[in-house]
Design a protein around this motif. Structure first.
Motif, PDB file in Angstrom:
ATOM      1  N   ILE A 153       0.854  -1.181   0.000  1.00 41.48           N
ATOM      2  CA  ILE A 153       0.000   0.000   0.000  1.00 41.48           C
ATOM      3  C   ILE A 153       0.895   1.239   0.000  1.00 41.48           C
ATOM      4  O   ILE A 153       1.847   1.335   0.773  1.00 41.48           O
ATOM      5  CB  ILE A 153      -0.924   0.009   1.243  1.00 41.48           C
ATOM      6  N   GLY A 154       0.592   2.176  -0.898  1.00 45.78           N
ATOM      7  CA  GLY A 154       1.409   3.381  -1.039  1.00 45.78           C
ATOM      8  C   GLY A 154       2.445   3.308  -2.142  1.00 45.78           C
ATOM      9  O   GLY A 154       3.071   4.327  -2.472  1.00 45.78           O
ATOM     10  N   SER A 155       2.656   2.118  -2.730  1.00 46.17           N
ATOM     11  CA  SER A 155       3.591   1.986  -3.852  1.00 46.17           C
ATOM     12  C   SER A 155       3.111   2.799  -5.044  1.00 46.17           C
ATOM     13  O   SER A 155       1.911   3.052  -5.203  1.00 46.17           O
ATOM     14  CB  SER A 155       3.729   0.520  -4.261  1.00 46.17           C
ATOM     15  N   LYS A 156       4.055   3.199  -5.908  1.00 49.75           N
ATOM     16  CA  LYS A 156       3.749   4.043  -7.060  1.00 49.75           C
ATOM     17  C   LYS A 156       3.904   3.264  -8.365  1.00 49.75           C
ATOM     18  O   LYS A 156       4.784   2.407  -8.500  1.00 49.75           O
ATOM     19  CB  LYS A 156       4.673   5.263  -7.098  1.00 49.75           C
ATOM     20  N   ILE A 157       3.052   3.589  -9.327  1.00 52.49           N
ATOM     21  CA  ILE A 157       3.177   3.110 -10.704  1.00 52.49           C
ATOM     22  C   ILE A 157       3.080   4.332 -11.602  1.00 52.49           C
ATOM     23  O   ILE A 157       2.124   5.116 -11.498  1.00 52.49           O
ATOM     24  CB  ILE A 157       2.073   2.107 -11.078  1.00 52.49           C
ATOM     25  N   GLU A 199       1.882  10.681 -18.252  1.00 57.12           N
ATOM     26  CA  GLU A 199       1.646  11.788 -17.328  1.00 57.12           C
ATOM     27  C   GLU A 199       0.926  11.352 -16.051  1.00 57.12           C
ATOM     28  O   GLU A 199       0.646  12.172 -15.174  1.00 57.12           O
ATOM     29  CB  GLU A 199       0.813  12.875 -18.003  1.00 57.12           C
ATOM     30  N   TYR A 200       0.637  10.072 -15.916  1.00 61.63           N
ATOM     31  CA  TYR A 200      -0.140   9.578 -14.782  1.00 61.63           C
ATOM     32  C   TYR A 200       0.776   8.925 -13.736  1.00 61.63           C
ATOM     33  O   TYR A 200       1.669   8.138 -14.077  1.00 61.63           O
ATOM     34  CB  TYR A 200      -1.174   8.559 -15.247  1.00 61.63           C
ATOM     35  N   GLU A 201       0.523   9.248 -12.483  1.00 63.18           N
ATOM     36  CA  GLU A 201       1.208   8.582 -11.384  1.00 63.18           C
ATOM     37  C   GLU A 201       0.159   7.991 -10.453  1.00 63.18           C
ATOM     38  O   GLU A 201      -0.666   8.717  -9.896  1.00 63.18           O
ATOM     39  CB  GLU A 201       2.102   9.538 -10.590  1.00 63.18           C
ATOM     40  N   PHE A 202       0.197   6.686 -10.281  1.00 63.23           N
ATOM     41  CA  PHE A 202      -0.798   5.971  -9.491  1.00 63.23           C
ATOM     42  C   PHE A 202      -0.200   5.535  -8.164  1.00 63.23           C
ATOM     43  O   PHE A 202       0.953   5.120  -8.089  1.00 63.23           O
ATOM     44  CB  PHE A 202      -1.298   4.736 -10.239  1.00 63.23           C
ATOM     45  N   THR A 203      -1.022   5.601  -7.129  1.00 57.76           N
ATOM     46  CA  THR A 203      -0.649   5.118  -5.807  1.00 57.76           C
ATOM     47  C   THR A 203      -1.543   3.943  -5.452  1.00 57.76           C
ATOM     48  O   THR A 203      -2.772   4.011  -5.593  1.00 57.76           O
ATOM     49  CB  THR A 203      -0.817   6.229  -4.752  1.00 57.76           C
TER      50      THR A 203
END
Length: 323
Positions: free
Chosen positions: A148-152, A156-160
């Motif tokens: 939980i909290g990892s980034k992808i 232009e999109y950054e997902f958590t």
């Protein structure tokens, strides 16, 4: 195929013989890494639809992340197939540890246990009647587990990675803070209530679900992207509807227990369901399982609140009001 934003698309993956009808497969295209969210069942119709979408968008699977929101087969059924094409498979740790093993029939021993506890054996029900078993991934999946909290990142999109457990022990969603987009798997659905069942090693699945449902309001998303049916712009209204739905369900279950103890399947048979069947006996076998699992989740939530007690007769759970 529908374009929803810059380099952002939704493909409808058919789910034959399922009341869910389709899976919303979200696809983000980028020259470095594409992102695909969920797959559909391991069925020829799903494979063809996903392959057609990838071809239309020019997806190179070797430059693609496949993100699985949770372990249900309508979301991960093609994960091993896509991985063999070159994609990297990412998911949350809790569901991922189960998902990797779903191809193995021995993994489904928990299902056989719950079937006995719910008193479903009397209907001749086996794991072969469960679509999750029939349309599961064909092979072992080498998942990369995300916390939980990892980034992808893609374009232009950054997902958590966001905790949305309840529907499954470790369902996760993706939160895109810049656009305030929430990709929620089956956590919130626009026109139907997500199926919440009790899991063998989870205490109070419904309680977990309700707590995580309220957390969505803290995010204040501009749009919620569920895995089935329509997109959700008014998240607050839908959350309130789902909270009210489960409150009514809990009251209904308590009223069923007024007279005598009941098994899980007997409680499910007495509950009100929105399904095209004249009576409980007319329910398809698979729907008897989903209904009983939901009845169990409500019974266990009431037990966690100290309102209901459970006892075992043979292998069957019976519930009654606490005196």
């Amino acid at each position: 195929m529908q374009q929803l934003g810059k380099n952002f698309y939704m493909a409808n993956i058919p789910l034959p013989n399922s009341p869910l009808k389709n899976l919303n497969c979200y696809i983000f295209c980028d020259t470095k890494y594409n992102l695909v969210i969920d797959t559909g069942f391991n069925m020829p119709e799903c494979k063809q639809a996903l392959s057609d979408a990838a071809t239309e968008l020019g997806i190179d699977w070797h430059k693609t992340i496949l993100f699985i929101t949770h372990l249900h087969s309508d979301h991960c059924g093609l994960a091993s197939f896509i991985q063999k094409l070159g994609a990297k498979v990412l998911t949350g740790r809790v569901d991922g540890m189960r998902l990797s093993q779903m191809y193995d029939p021995e993994y489904w021993g928990f299902f056989e246990e719950m079937m006995r506890h719910y008193d479903l054996a009397k209907y001749g029900f086996t794991k072969n009647d469960h679509p999750g078993f029939r349309y599961r991934p064909a092979e072992y999946i080498d998942c990369e587990y995300l916390e939980i909290g990892s980034k992808i990142n893609t374009g232009e999109y950054e997902f958590t990675v966001f905790d949305l457990a309840g529907h499954t022990p470790g369902q996760v969603g993706l939160w895109e803070a810049k656009h305030k987009y929430l990709f929620c798997g089956d956590h919130i659905l626009a026109t139907i209530s997500p199926n919440i069942v009790e899991w063998t090693d989870v205490h109070d699945s419904l309680g977990i679900y309700l707590n995580n449902l309220r957390k969505v309001c803290d995010l204040a998303p501009s749009m919620v992207y569920p895995s089935h049916r329509a997109l959700i712009s008014d998240y607050q209204e839908r959350v309130n509807e789902l909270l009210a739905h489960h409150d009514e369900r809990l009251k209904e279950v308590m009223s069923i227990l007024d007279t005598q103890p009941h098994s899980v399947s007997d409680v499910a048979a007495r509950m009100t369901w929105d399904i095209r069947a004249k009576s409980w006996e007319d329910f398809p076998k698979g729907q008897k399982w989903f209904a009983s699992g939901e009845a169990a989740a409500h019974l266990e939530h009431l037990r966690a609140q100290g309102k209901v007690i459970r006892h075992l007769e043979g292998e069957i759970y019976f519930y009654s009001k606490k005196q």
